[in-house]
Motif scaffolding. Structure first.
Motif, PDB file in Angstrom:
ATOM      1  N   GLY A 208      65.693 108.421  23.231  1.00 49.43           N
ATOM      2  CA  GLY A 208      65.225 107.378  22.345  1.00 49.43           C
ATOM      3  C   GLY A 208      63.751 107.437  21.780  1.00 49.43           C
ATOM      4  N   GLY A 209      63.134 107.819  22.820  1.00 46.39           N
ATOM      5  CA  GLY A 209      61.671 108.394  22.540  1.00 46.39           C
ATOM      6  C   GLY A 209      61.386 109.671  22.990  1.00 46.39           C
ATOM      7  N   TYR A 210      60.420 110.315  22.404  1.00 45.56           N
ATOM      8  CA  TYR A 210      60.374 111.696  22.822  1.00 45.56           C
ATOM      9  C   TYR A 210      59.873 112.009  24.254  1.00 45.56           C
ATOM     10  CZ  TYR A 210      61.206 112.501  17.985  1.00 45.56           C
ATOM     11  OH  TYR A 210      61.766 112.666  16.587  1.00 45.56           O
ATOM     12  N   ALA A 211      60.224 112.893  24.803  1.00 47.01           N
ATOM     13  CA  ALA A 211      60.020 113.326  26.237  1.00 47.01           C
ATOM     14  C   ALA A 211      58.718 114.456  26.192  1.00 47.01           C
ATOM     15  CB  ALA A 211      61.076 113.805  26.980  1.00 47.01           C
ATOM     16  N   SER A 212      57.798 114.000  26.817  1.00 43.06           N
ATOM     17  CA  SER A 212      56.619 115.182  26.775  1.00 43.06           C
ATOM     18  C   SER A 212      56.590 115.809  28.422  1.00 43.06           C
ATOM     19  CB  SER A 212      55.413 114.479  26.716  1.00 43.06           C
ATOM     20  OG  SER A 212      55.029 113.327  27.776  1.00 43.06           O
ATOM     21  N   THR A 213      57.364 115.147  29.340  1.00 43.59           N
ATOM     22  CA  THR A 213      57.140 115.852  30.660  1.00 43.59           C
ATOM     23  C   THR A 213      58.129 116.867  30.888  1.00 43.59           C
ATOM     24  OG1 THR A 213      59.304 114.232  31.324  1.00 43.59           O
ATOM     25  CG2 THR A 213      56.834 113.389  31.765  1.00 43.59           C
ATOM     26  N   VAL A 214      57.537 117.852  31.641  1.00 42.01           N
ATOM     27  CA  VAL A 214      58.075 119.171  31.915  1.00 42.01           C
ATOM     28  C   VAL A 214      58.404 119.291  33.392  1.00 42.01           C
ATOM     29  CG1 VAL A 214      57.754 121.703  32.167  1.00 42.01           C
ATOM     30  CG2 VAL A 214      56.732 120.214  30.100  1.00 42.01           C
ATOM     31  N   TRP A 215      59.672 119.804  33.815  1.00 43.14           N
ATOM     32  CA  TRP A 215      60.104 119.607  35.156  1.00 43.14           C
ATOM     33  C   TRP A 215      60.609 121.014  35.530  1.00 43.14           C
ATOM     34  CZ3 TRP A 215      59.959 115.555  38.305  1.00 43.14           C
ATOM     35  CH2 TRP A 215      59.327 114.146  37.907  1.00 43.14           C
ATOM     36  N   GLU A 216      60.544 121.448  36.786  1.00 48.63           N
ATOM     37  CA  GLU A 216      60.707 122.547  37.468  1.00 48.63           C
ATOM     38  C   GLU A 216      61.906 122.312  38.458  1.00 48.63           C
ATOM     39  OE1 GLU A 216      58.023 126.101  39.136  1.00 48.63           O
ATOM     40  OE2 GLU A 216      58.488 124.728  40.819  1.00 48.63           O
TER      41      GLU A 216
ATOM     42  N   GLN B  74      65.996 120.452  44.124  1.00 45.80           N
ATOM     43  CA  GLN B  74      65.202 119.423  43.904  1.00 45.80           C
ATOM     44  C   GLN B  74      64.144 119.749  42.669  1.00 45.80           C
ATOM     45  OE1 GLN B  74      62.511 118.375  47.223  1.00 45.80           O
ATOM     46  NE2 GLN B  74      64.222 118.253  48.736  1.00 45.80           N
ATOM     47  N   TRP B  75      63.680 118.917  42.037  1.00 48.40           N
ATOM     48  CA  TRP B  75      62.665 118.816  40.819  1.00 48.40           C
ATOM     49  C   TRP B  75      61.637 118.427  41.344  1.00 48.40           C
ATOM     50  CZ3 TRP B  75      64.966 120.093  35.950  1.00 48.40           C
ATOM     51  CH2 TRP B  75      66.342 119.949  35.991  1.00 48.40           C
ATOM     52  N   THR B  76      60.360 119.203  40.506  1.00 51.27           N
ATOM     53  CA  THR B  76      58.833 119.030  40.823  1.00 51.27           C
ATOM     54  C   THR B  76      58.466 119.036  39.280  1.00 51.27           C
ATOM     55  OG1 THR B  76      58.891 120.518  42.690  1.00 51.27           O
ATOM     56  CG2 THR B  76      56.737 120.005  41.340  1.00 51.27           C
ATOM     57  N   ARG B  77      57.598 117.727  38.967  1.00 49.26           N
ATOM     58  CA  ARG B  77      57.080 117.769  37.730  1.00 49.26           C
ATOM     59  C   ARG B  77      55.775 118.710  37.569  1.00 49.26           C
ATOM     60  NH1 ARG B  77      54.226 112.221  35.206  1.00 49.26           N
ATOM     61  NH2 ARG B  77      53.681 113.345  32.929  1.00 49.26           N
ATOM     62  N   LYS B  78      55.880 119.369  36.256  1.00 49.01           N
ATOM     63  CA  LYS B  78      54.776 120.130  36.070  1.00 49.01           C
ATOM     64  C   LYS B  78      53.899 119.495  34.870  1.00 49.01           C
ATOM     65  CE  LYS B  78      55.046 123.921  37.692  1.00 49.01           C
ATOM     66  NZ  LYS B  78      54.507 124.229  39.157  1.00 49.01           N
ATOM     67  N   THR B  79      53.003 120.181  34.340  1.00 44.96           N
ATOM     68  CA  THR B  79      52.152 119.917  33.251  1.00 44.96           C
ATOM     69  C   THR B  79      52.948 119.411  31.982  1.00 44.96           C
ATOM     70  OG1 THR B  79      50.267 121.197  34.268  1.00 44.96           O
ATOM     71  CG2 THR B  79      50.316 120.514  31.868  1.00 44.96           C
ATOM     72  N   ASP B  80      52.737 118.389  31.434  1.00 44.41           N
ATOM     73  CA  ASP B  80      53.298 117.957  30.378  1.00 44.41           C
ATOM     74  C   ASP B  80      53.280 119.236  29.189  1.00 44.41           C
ATOM     75  OD1 ASP B  80      53.678 115.717  31.615  1.00 44.41           O
ATOM     76  OD2 ASP B  80      52.476 114.493  30.100  1.00 44.41           O
ATOM     77  N   PHE B  81      54.230 119.129  28.491  1.00 43.32           N
ATOM     78  CA  PHE B  81      54.208 120.188  27.154  1.00 43.32           C
ATOM     79  C   PHE B  81      52.936 119.940  26.321  1.00 43.32           C
ATOM     80  CE2 PHE B  81      55.790 120.737  22.855  1.00 43.32           C
ATOM     81  CZ  PHE B  81      55.740 122.142  22.894  1.00 43.32           C
ATOM     82  N   GLU B  82      52.219 120.794  25.801  1.00 41.82           N
ATOM     83  CA  GLU B  82      51.088 120.563  25.169  1.00 41.82           C
ATOM     84  C   GLU B  82      51.091 120.769  23.487  1.00 41.82           C
ATOM     85  OE1 GLU B  82      47.498 121.904  27.320  1.00 41.82           O
ATOM     86  OE2 GLU B  82      48.828 122.726  28.766  1.00 41.82           O
ATOM     87  N   GLY B  83      52.353 120.810  22.984  1.00 41.16           N
ATOM     88  CA  GLY B  83      52.601 120.870  21.636  1.00 41.16           C
ATOM     89  C   GLY B  83      52.688 119.410  21.114  1.00 41.16           C
TER      90      GLY B  83
ATOM     91  N   LEU C 199      48.982 118.104  39.003  1.00 44.20           N
ATOM     92  CA  LEU C 199      50.214 118.958  38.276  1.00 44.20           C
ATOM     93  C   LEU C 199      49.793 120.317  37.900  1.00 44.20           C
ATOM     94  CD1 LEU C 199      51.531 116.178  35.698  1.00 44.20           C
ATOM     95  CD2 LEU C 199      52.398 116.698  37.914  1.00 44.20           C
ATOM     96  N   ILE C 200      50.423 121.066  38.071  1.00 43.81           N
ATOM     97  CA  ILE C 200      50.373 122.404  38.028  1.00 43.81           C
ATOM     98  C   ILE C 200      51.109 122.967  36.516  1.00 43.81           C
ATOM     99  CG2 ILE C 200      50.331 124.741  38.876  1.00 43.81           C
ATOM    100  CD1 ILE C 200      48.318 123.165  40.125  1.00 43.81           C
ATOM    101  N   GLY C 201      50.591 123.894  35.988  1.00 41.37           N
ATOM    102  CA  GLY C 201      51.340 124.761  34.757  1.00 41.37           C
ATOM    103  C   GLY C 201      50.186 124.475  33.678  1.00 41.37           C
ATOM    104  N   ASN C 202      50.457 125.741  32.748  1.00 46.23           N
ATOM    105  CA  ASN C 202      49.433 125.610  31.729  1.00 46.23           C
ATOM    106  C   ASN C 202      50.373 126.154  30.591  1.00 46.23           C
ATOM    107  OD1 ASN C 202      46.998 125.344  30.370  1.00 46.23           O
ATOM    108  ND2 ASN C 202      46.696 127.475  30.279  1.00 46.23           N
ATOM    109  N   TRP C 203      49.972 125.579  29.295  1.00 47.53           N
ATOM    110  CA  TRP C 203      50.795 125.988  27.956  1.00 47.53           C
ATOM    111  C   TRP C 203      49.650 126.768  27.093  1.00 47.53           C
ATOM    112  CZ3 TRP C 203      56.026 125.601  26.948  1.00 47.53           C
ATOM    113  CH2 TRP C 203      56.567 124.509  27.951  1.00 47.53           C
TER     114      TRP C 203
END
Length: 341
Positions: free
Chosen positions: A272-280, A287-296, A35-39
């Protein structure tokens, strides 16, 4: 998100306990090294922690206000100057203090309306002039009073629709500031509230949303030229092709979105539960690509914004805990946890 009758009565959602880095930040739980991406941590919102606030941008400045905390609702407004990395308090929103309202900007003015104070819903609308630092009422939103609607800007018009007025809604209206008039345009395909929207190439993409407690798995695009909606590929793995094999957790509501380099980004929110995943989202390929999860800390009711082609996420809540912190996303960078320590 359900309407809060009292601001201290927010229901807690049960989530797994994150690994703390600093107060308000959690290390990503990604197990996929690809996974690529940085917070990185940005300057905190200057005022009280809150969720369900409004945000609009004019030029290189963002305007943030209203919302709800554990103890009160707000009618304040703050300007964020990215170049100076500085917050300035502006003139207060003249309507009733509220949360879950909408905001959009057309030209050099911002527009704010709808929402709830926990007891009543609203359809009033006000225009903000940042140069004069003044508010003025404009023609009320013609649909039913509501909250958790979605709003976006295309050309010289602002669009407001969907939301909740006792049931989920699917209608859509366009506002023309030049004539202070509204017109009803084509409704969306399904009822929804707490959806999120982003704009690419003068087309508006409305993603997911809450339909009677279910996160919808669709993505719609509105073209102001044809005045019509087109449904794009589903955001869950429902096809016989391989492009969506890894689609998991894109559908959500009370999320944020922003745009960088003509790509849409989806973060935070709940199912219903919190989402941590980030999508581009790549609009050309659909099309969607998963990125690095939200880091907060995972959250809902946050704000997402783009300033100078840079994407930010700020505020929001997790159960009864409210946030004022802000994070910037760097989609092409390798994850570096040191940035959040």
């Amino acid at each position: 998100m359900m309407k809060q009758i009292a601001v201290y009565a927010a229901a807690l959602l049960i989530v797994s306990t994150p690994v703390l880095l600093v107060p308000g930040c959690t290390k990503s739980t990604n197990n996929d090294d690809d996974l690529i991406g940085n917070w990185s941590i940005s300057k905190d919102f200057e005022s009280d922690a809150r969720s369900e606030a409004i945000l609009f941008t004019i030029g290189d400045k963002a305007y943030i206000g209203t919302g709800v905390s554990a103890t009160k609702r707000y009618n304040d407004l703050w300007e964020y100057d990215l170049d100076r990395d500085y917050w300035t308090r502006m003139k207060e929103f003249p309507g009733v203090a509220r949360n879950s309202a909408i905001a959009f900007a057309v030209g050099n003015k911002g527009y704010v309306g709808t929402g709830t104070d926990g007891y009543d819903e609203f359809n009033d609308m006000y225009a903000f002039d940042p140069v004069a630092n003044t508010w003025a009422p404009v023609k009320p939103f013609p649909g039913s009073a509501r909250y958790n609607a979605v709003a976006f800007t295309l050309g010289d018009k602002g669009y407001v629709g969907s939301g909740y007025d006792g049931s989920d809604l699917q209608d859509m209206y366009a506002y023309s500031p030049g004539t202070d008039t509204w017109e009803q345009v084509k409704s969306m395909n399904r009822r929804r509230s707490a959806a999120t929207a982003f704009v690419i190439d003068n087309k508006a993409y409305v993603c997911s949303g809450n339909n009677n407690g279910t996160a919808l798995n669709d993505l719609l695009v509105y073209d102001p030229g044809t005045k019509d909606w087109t449904e794009k590929r589903k955001i869950t793995n429902v096809s016989d092709e391989t492009y969506d094999d890894d689609y998991s957790g894109i559908a959500r509501y009370n999320a944020v979105s922003f745009v960088m380099n003509n790509k849409g980004y989806l973060a935070t929110g709940t199912t219903g539960g919190y989402a941590s995943t980030v999508w581009e989202y790549d609009a050309t390929a659909d099309q969607w690509t998963r990125k690095t999860d939200f880091e907060g800390k995972v959250r809902e009711g946050a704000l997402g914004m783009t300033l100078k082609n840079r994407g930010f996420v700020l505020t929001g809540r997790n159960g009864s805990e409210y946030y004022y912190n802000m994070f910037e996303f760097h989609p092409a960078d390798e994850q570096n946890d040191d940035d959040n320590q």
